[in-house]
Design a protein around this motif. Structure first.
Motif, PDB file in Angstrom:
ATOM      1  N   SER A  24      27.691  54.891  14.363  1.00 53.28           N
ATOM      2  CA  SER A  24      26.649  55.848  14.027  1.00 53.28           C
ATOM      3  C   SER A  24      26.052  56.443  15.294  1.00 53.28           C
ATOM      4  CB  SER A  24      25.557  55.122  13.227  1.00 53.28           C
ATOM      5  OG  SER A  24      24.480  55.976  12.990  1.00 53.28           O
ATOM      6  N   CYS A  25      25.392  57.590  15.158  1.00 52.93           N
ATOM      7  CA  CYS A  25      24.697  58.209  16.295  1.00 52.93           C
ATOM      8  C   CYS A  25      23.614  57.296  16.841  1.00 52.93           C
ATOM      9  CB  CYS A  25      24.030  59.517  15.852  1.00 52.93           C
ATOM     10  SG  CYS A  25      25.157  60.863  15.608  1.00 52.93           S
ATOM     11  N   VAL A  26      22.976  56.582  15.944  1.00 54.99           N
ATOM     12  CA  VAL A  26      21.861  55.733  16.307  1.00 54.99           C
ATOM     13  C   VAL A  26      22.340  54.284  16.323  1.00 54.99           C
ATOM     14  CG1 VAL A  26      19.520  55.029  15.649  1.00 54.99           C
ATOM     15  CG2 VAL A  26      20.305  57.354  15.182  1.00 54.99           C
ATOM     16  N   PRO A  27      22.021  53.529  17.376  1.00 53.46           N
ATOM     17  CA  PRO A  27      22.429  52.122  17.403  1.00 53.46           C
ATOM     18  C   PRO A  27      21.884  51.360  16.204  1.00 53.46           C
ATOM     19  CG  PRO A  27      21.490  52.773  19.518  1.00 53.46           C
ATOM     20  CD  PRO A  27      21.258  53.896  18.564  1.00 53.46           C
ATOM     21  N   ASN A  28      22.659  50.403  15.725  1.00 53.63           N
ATOM     22  CA  ASN A  28      22.196  49.567  14.620  1.00 53.63           C
ATOM     23  C   ASN A  28      21.006  48.740  15.097  1.00 53.63           C
ATOM     24  OD1 ASN A  28      24.306  50.456  13.047  1.00 53.63           O
ATOM     25  ND2 ASN A  28      25.658  48.816  13.697  1.00 53.63           N
ATOM     26  N   VAL A  29      19.954  48.746  14.308  1.00 53.23           N
ATOM     27  CA  VAL A  29      18.761  47.983  14.655  1.00 53.23           C
ATOM     28  C   VAL A  29      18.801  46.688  13.860  1.00 53.23           C
ATOM     29  CG1 VAL A  29      16.231  47.959  14.630  1.00 53.23           C
ATOM     30  CG2 VAL A  29      17.469  50.081  15.088  1.00 53.23           C
ATOM     31  N   GLN A  30      18.859  45.593  14.573  1.00 54.60           N
ATOM     32  CA  GLN A  30      18.915  44.312  13.885  1.00 54.60           C
ATOM     33  C   GLN A  30      17.524  43.735  13.651  1.00 54.60           C
ATOM     34  OE1 GLN A  30      21.609  41.939  16.212  1.00 54.60           O
ATOM     35  NE2 GLN A  30      23.359  42.807  15.158  1.00 54.60           N
ATOM     36  N   ARG A  31      16.552  44.135  14.457  1.00 50.91           N
ATOM     37  CA  ARG A  31      15.179  43.651  14.310  1.00 50.91           C
ATOM     38  C   ARG A  31      14.224  44.805  14.596  1.00 50.91           C
ATOM     39  NH1 ARG A  31      17.657  40.017  17.611  1.00 50.91           N
ATOM     40  NH2 ARG A  31      18.176  38.056  16.649  1.00 50.91           N
ATOM     41  N   ALA A  32      13.056  44.699  14.034  1.00 52.61           N
ATOM     42  CA  ALA A  32      12.022  45.693  14.306  1.00 52.61           C
ATOM     43  C   ALA A  32      10.669  45.006  14.176  1.00 52.61           C
ATOM     44  CB  ALA A  32      12.133  46.863  13.338  1.00 52.61           C
ATOM     45  N   TRP A  33       9.648  45.631  14.701  1.00 54.57           N
ATOM     46  CA  TRP A  33       8.304  45.072  14.594  1.00 54.57           C
ATOM     47  C   TRP A  33       7.328  46.203  14.378  1.00 54.57           C
ATOM     48  CZ3 TRP A  33       4.213  46.351  17.692  1.00 54.57           C
ATOM     49  CH2 TRP A  33       4.514  47.099  18.829  1.00 54.57           C
ATOM     50  N   SER A  34       6.185  45.844  13.910  1.00 57.05           N
ATOM     51  CA  SER A  34       5.085  46.785  13.781  1.00 57.05           C
ATOM     52  C   SER A  34       3.793  45.981  13.864  1.00 57.05           C
ATOM     53  CB  SER A  34       5.169  47.549  12.457  1.00 57.05           C
ATOM     54  OG  SER A  34       5.064  46.660  11.361  1.00 57.05           O
ATOM     55  N   PRO A  35       2.701  46.645  14.208  1.00 58.04           N
ATOM     56  CA  PRO A  35       1.423  45.927  14.263  1.00 58.04           C
ATOM     57  C   PRO A  35       1.083  45.321  12.893  1.00 58.04           C
ATOM     58  CG  PRO A  35       1.235  48.067  15.321  1.00 58.04           C
ATOM     59  CD  PRO A  35       2.575  48.027  14.639  1.00 58.04           C
ATOM     60  N   ARG A  36       0.365  44.206  12.930  1.00 66.46           N
ATOM     61  CA  ARG A  36      -0.017  43.512  11.701  1.00 66.46           C
ATOM     62  C   ARG A  36      -0.721  44.480  10.747  1.00 66.46           C
ATOM     63  NH1 ARG A  36      -1.880  37.539  11.138  1.00 66.46           N
ATOM     64  NH2 ARG A  36      -0.441  37.521  12.868  1.00 66.46           N
ATOM     65  N   GLY A  37      -0.253  44.457   9.514  1.00 67.78           N
ATOM     66  CA  GLY A  37      -0.863  45.295   8.486  1.00 67.78           C
ATOM     67  C   GLY A  37      -0.275  46.694   8.390  1.00 67.78           C
ATOM     68  N   GLU A  38       0.614  47.050   9.310  1.00 65.06           N
ATOM     69  CA  GLU A  38       1.236  48.380   9.256  1.00 65.06           C
ATOM     70  C   GLU A  38       2.717  48.242   8.936  1.00 65.06           C
ATOM     71  OE1 GLU A  38       0.484  50.910  12.608  1.00 65.06           O
ATOM     72  OE2 GLU A  38      -1.508  50.028  12.914  1.00 65.06           O
ATOM     73  N   THR A  39       3.214  49.125   8.112  1.00 64.37           N
ATOM     74  CA  THR A  39       4.623  49.120   7.739  1.00 64.37           C
ATOM     75  C   THR A  39       5.452  49.737   8.855  1.00 64.37           C
ATOM     76  OG1 THR A  39       3.995  49.381   5.431  1.00 64.37           O
ATOM     77  CG2 THR A  39       6.284  49.901   5.999  1.00 64.37           C
ATOM     78  N   HIS A  40       6.579  49.125   9.149  1.00 65.18           N
ATOM     79  CA  HIS A  40       7.481  49.671  10.175  1.00 65.18           C
ATOM     80  C   HIS A  40       8.132  50.939   9.639  1.00 65.18           C
ATOM     81  CE1 HIS A  40      10.395  49.949  13.379  1.00 65.18           C
ATOM     82  NE2 HIS A  40      11.338  50.074  12.448  1.00 65.18           N
ATOM     83  N   LEU A  41       8.151  51.980  10.438  1.00 62.56           N
ATOM     84  CA  LEU A  41       8.774  53.241  10.061  1.00 62.56           C
ATOM     85  C   LEU A  41       9.850  53.583  11.079  1.00 62.56           C
ATOM     86  CD1 LEU A  41       5.553  55.277   9.197  1.00 62.56           C
ATOM     87  CD2 LEU A  41       7.103  54.133   7.605  1.00 62.56           C
ATOM     88  N   ALA A  42      10.981  54.047  10.591  1.00 56.44           N
ATOM     89  CA  ALA A  42      12.076  54.487  11.465  1.00 56.44           C
ATOM     90  C   ALA A  42      12.070  56.002  11.525  1.00 56.44           C
ATOM     91  CB  ALA A  42      13.406  53.988  10.932  1.00 56.44           C
ATOM     92  N   ASP A  43      12.478  56.546  12.657  1.00 58.04           N
ATOM     93  CA  ASP A  43      12.527  57.991  12.840  1.00 58.04           C
ATOM     94  C   ASP A  43      13.790  58.535  12.186  1.00 58.04           C
ATOM     95  OD1 ASP A  43      12.356  60.601  13.618  1.00 58.04           O
ATOM     96  OD2 ASP A  43      12.558  60.207  15.767  1.00 58.04           O
ATOM     97  N   ALA A  44      13.639  59.159  11.034  1.00 55.80           N
ATOM     98  CA  ALA A  44      14.785  59.691  10.300  1.00 55.80           C
ATOM     99  C   ALA A  44      15.225  61.049  10.826  1.00 55.80           C
ATOM    100  CB  ALA A  44      14.447  59.805   8.815  1.00 55.80           C
ATOM    101  N   SER A  45      14.490  61.633  11.741  1.00 59.55           N
ATOM    102  CA  SER A  45      14.833  62.969  12.230  1.00 59.55           C
ATOM    103  C   SER A  45      16.043  62.947  13.165  1.00 59.55           C
ATOM    104  CB  SER A  45      13.637  63.579  12.963  1.00 59.55           C
ATOM    105  OG  SER A  45      13.361  62.831  14.140  1.00 59.55           O
ATOM    106  N   VAL A  46      16.422  61.772  13.655  1.00 63.03           N
ATOM    107  CA  VAL A  46      17.528  61.671  14.598  1.00 63.03           C
ATOM    108  C   VAL A  46      18.854  61.997  13.917  1.00 63.03           C
ATOM    109  CG1 VAL A  46      18.761  60.107  16.139  1.00 63.03           C
ATOM    110  CG2 VAL A  46      16.279  59.994  15.980  1.00 63.03           C
TER     111      VAL A  46
END
Length: 179
Positions: A24-46
């Protein structure tokens, strides 16, 4: 399988591991994080353009033969790829092609398989179901995706070229060892 590997290292047979993979154009993300209480969002514009690779890895030489496609790899792509390999194989020794049980690897006409055997000493060997760990090219795909590629987003218009250049480096720039 160990006997085949010993025969390949001794030069008595050619042992090839065959499979397909996607990049894929974007590397596979095996892990992600976000501040407590916030949902992790990925940039779909890529964008999520993807290319697929059909390849064989020579066990003894670690040489990779491959074709890159901008579409899904289907049976009608696998048969000509294998036919080209059979015709270029060393007729002095058997060539054993190890494959998983994906549906695109099956349904090859018996006449074609017999022709490969009689004219080129080229044989397909299917692994047991659900045993990807036995197909050594899977390790190469993992290395290519998670360790060898640069971890930047590849541009959609250059993805085919980037993947081809990465895989052409196998054996010269990138090395894999099986213990």
């Amino acid at each position: 399988m160990a006997t085949y590997r010993e025969g390949a290292k001794a030069g008595k047979i050619e042992l090839l591991y065959c499979d397909e993979s996607g990049f894929s154009c974007v590397p596979n993300v095996q892990r992600a994080w976000s501040p407590r209480g916030e949902t992790h969002l990925a940039d779909a514009s890529v964008g999520r353009k993807r290319v697929n690779v059909l390849g064989v890895l020579n066990y003894a030489t670690s040489q990779l033969h491959f074709e890159v496609f901008e579409h899904t790899v289907k049976r009608q792509h696998v048969v000509p790829f294998l036919d080209k390999l059979a015709k270029s194989s060393n007729r002095e020794k058997f060539t054993i092609v190890v494959m998983d049980n994906a549906s695109i690897h099956h349904g090859i006409e018996p006449a074609m398989r017999e022709q490969w055997l009689y004219e080129h000493r080229f044989v397909l060997l299917y692994l047991p179901p659900y045993s990807p760990e036995l197909n050594l090219i899977e390790l190469l795909w993992k290395q290519a995706k998670y360790h060898w590629r640069s971890f930047i987003s590849w541009r959609k218009d250059q993805l085919l070229t980037e993947v081809s250049m990465l895989l052409k480096g196998v054996g010269s720039e990138f090395h894999i060892r099986y213990t």
